[in-house]
Write an enzyme that holds these catalytic residues in place. Sequence first.
Site, PDB file in Angstrom:
ATOM      1  N   CYS A  88       0.854  -1.183   0.000  1.00 24.97           N
ATOM      2  CA  CYS A  88       0.000   0.000   0.000  1.00 24.97           C
ATOM      3  C   CYS A  88       0.898   1.243   0.000  1.00 24.97           C
ATOM      4  CB  CYS A  88      -0.906   0.002   1.226  1.00 24.97           C
ATOM      5  SG  CYS A  88       0.000   0.167   2.793  1.00 24.97           S
TER       6      CYS A  88
ATOM      7  N   HIS B 298       5.115  -5.345   8.599  1.00 21.43           N
ATOM      8  CA  HIS B 298       4.838  -6.701   9.051  1.00 21.43           C
ATOM      9  C   HIS B 298       4.993  -7.704   7.907  1.00 21.43           C
ATOM     10  CE1 HIS B 298       2.506  -5.524  12.941  1.00 21.43           C
ATOM     11  NE2 HIS B 298       3.807  -5.606  13.112  1.00 21.43           N
TER      12      HIS B 298
ATOM     13  N   CYS C 206       3.111   5.944   8.613  1.00 23.40           N
ATOM     14  CA  CYS C 206       2.170   6.168   7.513  1.00 23.40           C
ATOM     15  C   CYS C 206       1.353   7.436   7.768  1.00 23.40           C
ATOM     16  CB  CYS C 206       1.234   4.959   7.393  1.00 23.40           C
ATOM     17  SG  CYS C 206      -0.082   5.188   6.191  1.00 23.40           S
TER      18      CYS C 206
ATOM     19  N   HIS D 281      -1.981  -4.484  18.719  1.00 25.10           N
ATOM     20  CA  HIS D 281      -1.315  -4.064  17.487  1.00 25.10           C
ATOM     21  C   HIS D 281      -0.509  -2.794  17.762  1.00 25.10           C
ATOM     22  CE1 HIS D 281      -0.745  -2.648  13.359  1.00 25.10           C
ATOM     23  NE2 HIS D 281      -1.025  -3.882  12.966  1.00 25.10           N
TER      24      HIS D 281
ATOM     25  N   GLU E  19       0.095  -0.186  16.057  1.00 23.57           N
ATOM     26  CA  GLU E  19      -0.578   1.063  15.669  1.00 23.57           C
ATOM     27  C   GLU E  19      -1.528   1.530  16.766  1.00 23.57           C
ATOM     28  OE1 GLU E  19      -4.149   2.427  12.740  1.00 23.57           O
ATOM     29  OE2 GLU E  19      -2.666   1.075  11.854  1.00 23.57           O
TER      30      GLU E  19
ATOM     31  N   CYS F 124      -8.054   3.013   6.184  1.00 31.37           N
ATOM     32  CA  CYS F 124      -7.363   3.400   4.955  1.00 31.37           C
ATOM     33  C   CYS F 124      -8.212   3.017   3.744  1.00 31.37           C
ATOM     34  CB  CYS F 124      -6.004   2.695   4.909  1.00 31.37           C
ATOM     35  SG  CYS F 124      -5.129   2.884   3.348  1.00 31.37           S
TER      36      CYS F 124
ATOM     37  N   ASN G  76      -3.585  -6.958   8.640  1.00 26.82           N
ATOM     38  CA  ASN G  76      -4.451  -6.771   7.468  1.00 26.82           C
ATOM     39  C   ASN G  76      -4.494  -8.031   6.610  1.00 26.82           C
ATOM     40  OD1 ASN G  76      -2.854  -6.262   4.719  1.00 26.82           O
ATOM     41  ND2 ASN G  76      -1.624  -5.358   6.353  1.00 26.82           N
TER      42      ASN G  76
ATOM     43  N   SER H 200       1.641  -5.394   3.182  1.00 21.83           N
ATOM     44  CA  SER H 200       3.090  -5.390   3.430  1.00 21.83           C
ATOM     45  C   SER H 200       3.830  -6.443   2.607  1.00 21.83           C
ATOM     46  CB  SER H 200       3.359  -5.641   4.927  1.00 21.83           C
ATOM     47  OG  SER H 200       2.796  -4.620   5.707  1.00 21.83           O
TER      48      SER H 200
END
Length: 280
Positions: free
Chosen positions: A12, A41, A95, A123, A125, A189, A219, A261
């Site tokens: 991405c 990841h 990001c 996670h 994030e 996203c 993801n 990723s």
Amino acid sequence: MKLIIAKSAGFCFGVKRAMELALAASRKYAPPLYTLGPLIHNPQAVEYLEGEGIHVKHRIGQIKEGTVILRSHGVSSGDLRTLQKKRLRIIDATCPIVKKAHFFAKFLRRNGYFLLIVGDKHHPEVEAIRSYLDQEVEVVERPDAVNRMGPWKKLGIIAQTTQSFELFKEVVVASFYRAKEVRVFNTICHATAVRQHEAVEIARRVECMIVVGGYNSGNTQRLTAICREVQPQTYPIETARELKPIWLVRKKRIGLTAGASTPSWIIEEVEKEIRRLTDR
């Protein structure tokens, strides 16, 4: 055999940007270069970066000098302050879409909303977002969890950027029964939403679905889960070596997608191996 490959498969925007920043740093600055935790990841991509002189460190105490690249998921407020105190060179590969989630989280708390984050509490994030906020924050992974929370006068909701839109929507609907006022920012996203939608559409048309990506990639795990809901013969793999011929036997239509990723070279290797196995 017809192989249907998702157009959205692979890096991405945020992952591509992080990789480009890291590789540019390896060419510009003298060693040592580090990432605090894996940059992205995907074990194979991290191994490639190791070959370029960019090494993973999981604790700040292991970094004494040099350049530190902040991973795409972001870092906690405490870790950032510690790195700054060490006077290390810092390259921020977080990001931009994750940073936008940070902005909305802070906005909601600043305006008196209790905050729900839809995502995986473990996670990086989500851990990073929480670290910049006070205690009036909860992470929910299932919509039924909301029924046991609150009630709230003012509730704000955001999502981990790679979350399932369907789960996000279900949590938002559940929250209407527990709060007088609900304010929602859709921080998923757009590329993630497109990837998930395309994967499901392909899974509906094929007899077997292959999902490529790191086993530590949230993801990629969600791609596998949503594909499996419509095509039970959905198989997650990290590399072409893990493909099993029995999955592909007598299949006329096979689908292929990959997490955000996953490097393009791994997707190409998987494609070649699928074609080799089905041409026998």
